[in-house]
Design a protein around this motif. Structure first.
Motif, PDB file in Angstrom:
ATOM      1  N   ALA A 185       0.849  -1.156  -0.126  1.00 23.30           N
ATOM      2  CA  ALA A 185       0.383   0.332  -0.178  1.00 23.30           C
ATOM      3  C   ALA A 185       0.925   1.516   0.118  1.00 23.30           C
ATOM      4  O   ALA A 185       1.985   0.963   0.806  1.00 23.30           O
ATOM      5  N   ALA A 186       0.627   2.580  -0.776  1.00 21.35           N
ATOM      6  CA  ALA A 186       1.197   3.807  -0.937  1.00 21.35           C
ATOM      7  C   ALA A 186       1.012   3.998   0.404  1.00 21.35           C
ATOM      8  O   ALA A 186       0.539   4.155   1.107  1.00 21.35           O
ATOM      9  N   GLY A 187       2.150   5.089   0.140  1.00 23.31           N
ATOM     10  CA  GLY A 187       2.659   5.507   1.980  1.00 23.31           C
ATOM     11  C   GLY A 187       2.863   4.317   3.605  1.00 23.31           C
ATOM     12  O   GLY A 187       2.440   3.532   3.431  1.00 23.31           O
ATOM     13  N   CYS A 188       2.518   5.527   4.379  1.00 18.25           N
ATOM     14  CA  CYS A 188       2.979   4.482   5.404  1.00 18.25           C
ATOM     15  C   CYS A 188       1.978   5.558   6.557  1.00 18.25           C
ATOM     16  O   CYS A 188       2.565   5.835   7.690  1.00 18.25           O
ATOM     17  N   ASP A 189       1.123   4.859   6.001  1.00 20.87           N
ATOM     18  CA  ASP A 189       0.441   5.525   6.894  1.00 20.87           C
ATOM     19  C   ASP A 189      -0.606   5.124   8.456  1.00 20.87           C
ATOM     20  O   ASP A 189      -0.566   3.976   8.995  1.00 20.87           O
ATOM     21  N   GLY A 190      -0.746   5.871   9.424  1.00 20.69           N
ATOM     22  CA  GLY A 190      -0.920   5.518  11.103  1.00 20.69           C
ATOM     23  C   GLY A 190       0.866   4.234  11.095  1.00 20.69           C
ATOM     24  O   GLY A 190       0.593   4.178  12.765  1.00 20.69           O
ATOM     25  N   PHE A 191       1.905   5.266  10.986  1.00 19.26           N
ATOM     26  CA  PHE A 191       2.810   4.762  11.828  1.00 19.26           C
ATOM     27  C   PHE A 191       3.934   6.400  11.789  1.00 19.26           C
ATOM     28  O   PHE A 191       4.202   7.229  11.211  1.00 19.26           O
ATOM     29  N   ASP A 192       3.594   6.574  13.258  1.00 22.92           N
ATOM     30  CA  ASP A 192       3.760   8.280  13.371  1.00 22.92           C
ATOM     31  C   ASP A 192       4.965   8.379  13.923  1.00 22.92           C
ATOM     32  O   ASP A 192       5.134   8.463  15.365  1.00 22.92           O
ATOM     33  N   LEU A 193       5.814   7.641  13.043  1.00 25.70           N
ATOM     34  CA  LEU A 193       7.673   7.829  14.062  1.00 25.70           C
ATOM     35  C   LEU A 193       8.499   9.204  13.902  1.00 25.70           C
ATOM     36  O   LEU A 193       8.197   9.573  12.835  1.00 25.70           O
ATOM     37  N   VAL A 194       8.538   9.856  14.725  1.00 25.94           N
ATOM     38  CA  VAL A 194       9.883  10.788  14.216  1.00 25.94           C
ATOM     39  C   VAL A 194      10.434  10.183  13.032  1.00 25.94           C
ATOM     40  O   VAL A 194      10.488  11.391  12.255  1.00 25.94           O
ATOM     41  N   VAL A 195      11.026   9.664  12.928  1.00 22.78           N
ATOM     42  CA  VAL A 195      11.949   8.884  12.054  1.00 22.78           C
ATOM     43  C   VAL A 195      11.745   9.458  10.953  1.00 22.78           C
ATOM     44  O   VAL A 195      11.935   9.769   9.992  1.00 22.78           O
TER      45      VAL A 195
END
Length: 142
Positions: A106-116
């Protein structure tokens, strides 16, 4: 004899004696008269559909383990081309046969709210990989 109208209110001074003497017999569980209704049909019994087995079967219930990972530095087009390699990498990391692992890109990293990752999310160089593993009855081991 009293000529007063009957009442349902109790009184401590009745105007006439009771019409019947109280029963002093002890109660029993035996009916006073035999039952009058007989069954309309005899009871039926059904045979089992299959004879019981000697031992229960221990067929494992298929279990599936699902998870997601964000891969940074890889766009959706390239990830689709490399989907089997990505699934193989997850299989190696989990210690399971590669045929039991399915990867969906799936495109993007929605839901992965990591500072890095926040710096990279504005670009197209990140994908989410949804991984499904047939745990073959051993989901706890994964």
């Amino acid at each position: 004899p009293s000529t007063a109208a009957p009442t349902q209110l109790p009184t401590v001074a009745p105007t006439s004696p009771p019409s019947a003497a109280p029963s002093t017999a002890a109660p029993t569980h035996i009916p006073t008269a035999p039952p009058t209704a007989l069954p309309t049909a005899p009871p039926t019994t059904r045979a089992p559909s299959a004879p019981p087995s000697a031992a229960p079967t221990n067929t494992p219930i298929p279990e599936v383990v699902r998870g997601s990972a964000c891969l940074d530095g890889l766009n959706a087009t390239e990830a689709e081309r490399q989907k089997r390699s990505i699934a193989d990498a997850f299989a190696a990391a989990l210690g399971v046969d590669a045929s039991r692992v399915t990867a969906t890109i799936a495109a993007g990293c929605d839901g992965f709210d990591l500072v890095v990752l926040r710096r990279r999310l504005a670009t197209d160089d990140s994908v989410t990989v949804d991984v499904q593993v047939d745990a073959d009855g051993d989901a706890a081991a994964l």
